[in-house]
Design an enzyme around this catalytic site. Sequence first.
Site, PDB file in Angstrom:
ATOM      1  N   ASN A 163       0.816  -1.202   0.000  1.00  0.00           N
ATOM      2  CA  ASN A 163       0.000   0.000   0.000  1.00  0.00           C
ATOM      3  C   ASN A 163       0.854   1.259   0.000  1.00  0.00           C
ATOM      4  O   ASN A 163       1.999   1.232   0.463  1.00  0.00           O
ATOM      5  CB  ASN A 163      -0.917   0.002   1.228  1.00  0.00           C
ATOM      6  N   CYS A 214      -6.420  -5.666  -4.780  1.00  0.00           N
ATOM      7  CA  CYS A 214      -7.118  -5.300  -3.540  1.00  0.00           C
ATOM      8  C   CYS A 214      -8.379  -6.147  -3.481  1.00  0.00           C
ATOM      9  O   CYS A 214      -8.994  -6.433  -4.515  1.00  0.00           O
ATOM     10  CB  CYS A 214      -7.470  -3.818  -3.542  1.00  0.00           C
ATOM     11  N   ASP A 215      -8.756  -6.555  -2.286  1.00  0.00           N
ATOM     12  CA  ASP A 215      -9.952  -7.386  -2.153  1.00  0.00           C
ATOM     13  C   ASP A 215     -11.218  -6.576  -1.917  1.00  0.00           C
ATOM     14  O   ASP A 215     -12.316  -7.106  -2.011  1.00  0.00           O
ATOM     15  CB  ASP A 215      -9.770  -8.404  -1.029  1.00  0.00           C
ATOM     16  N   TYR A 249     -13.555   2.530   1.970  1.00  0.00           N
ATOM     17  CA  TYR A 249     -12.608   3.578   2.345  1.00  0.00           C
ATOM     18  C   TYR A 249     -13.132   4.983   2.060  1.00  0.00           C
ATOM     19  O   TYR A 249     -12.597   5.959   2.579  1.00  0.00           O
ATOM     20  CB  TYR A 249     -11.265   3.365   1.641  1.00  0.00           C
TER      21      TYR A 249
END
Length: 449
Positions: free
Chosen positions: A147, A168-169, A247
């Site tokens: 990241n 990314c999951d 996010y």
Amino acid sequence: MKLAILGGGGFRVPLVHGAVLDQMGPEDGTRIDEIWLHDVSSERLDTMVRVLRGQVAGRPGAPSLHATISLPEAVAGADFVFSAIRVSGLEGRCCDERVALDMGLLGQETTGAGGLIYGLRTLPEAMRIARVVAEEAPGAWVINFTNPAGMITQAMQQVLGPRVIGICDSPIGLGRRAAQALGLDPAATRFGYSGLNHLGWLQSLTVQSRDVLPDLLARPDLLKGTEEGRLFGPEWLGMLGAIPNEYLYYYYFNRDAVAAIRGAAETRGEYLRRTQAQFYRDAAASDDPYRVWVEAHHGRDASYMAEARAEGEERDEADMAAGGYEGVAVAIMRAISAGERASIILNVRNGSALAGLPADAVVEVPCVVDGSGPVALEPEQLTGHMLGLAATVKECEMGIISAAESGSEAEAIRALAIHPLVDSVTSAKKLLAGYRAAVPEVEAVFSGR
């Protein structure tokens, strides 16, 4: 085939190892014969080797396992390189959080000031890795989970081109939860997701040529059964007409998030620093380190994004059991090695996929992956505030890449100042000064040390 795992002493390595054991078999030509772990800490490597050996106990035919602190040795001749490194360790993450929080700004690992600074200090090492891979394993595919994944992938592509794929999951998990809320099979549903890493939106959910996302958005009762429905609230999702990546909570509910994090006894980074230190101590002393890891992993998963949940609210068990980035990584490896076609949401070079973003920007969009690698499908376009937000954040990321390459303090300040979660030149200058004082690897970007 050879798989090299960079950050091989890290806590989440058993997830990747387990997925390889379960899904990379000899019957279809996708077998991984050897796994090489690389880390800067020989002690962590030793512990993780013991954990992984416990994980394969009783399973014949497991790949041979090797560990080294030599990067060239780890990647030499590799078919796949999985990168999940953490420059400055969890001490650095704690600084990412606290320097911003002390100024009343969001302190988070990948989002806002903390994410930009994490990227800034990581980029020099990521570029070194890319150069070593180019020298030692020019035919390897690099699967990047370091990241901030979009920024790091974009920088590494300058050396290795499209053979670097960011994963990314979060987007896949979001699409699966939305489909399951309507009682649909996720495998038979097309996810109309697009954006940047940790900054994307599900704008459609298509089954047999029909978009059923409006049906879900019109059902608050169903939305409340999903992580995103509980996180953002059905009313806000209805106003957006889309479901954001989790996010985006830090953007849409920024003040709430900052207040919750500042009011907690410890930040996420401080929690992980404390619990992971305990894990490595316990595992080193245990006769069954794999069992120690399993117990520690469950507690870590349950605490994810706790600041966004109401007091006493626990993370949904189905969400934790849905699988994560390790499944994405293995799906890529299987598709490339066996020539199978797989549809996966990935971080890849934009080209002309998303209008309004630079061609060389790395974006997060649905792709088809086969033996030639990933190809972006025609994605849902970003418009309005979605495009504006993505374009601004991407410009910040590109500014940080430039600052890491040039050592320019001015570039770093500009990138921080224009970020929506900083939004102040004065704050940007104070942030950079604070991070330079707190994290030696940040100072090294500008001092050349």
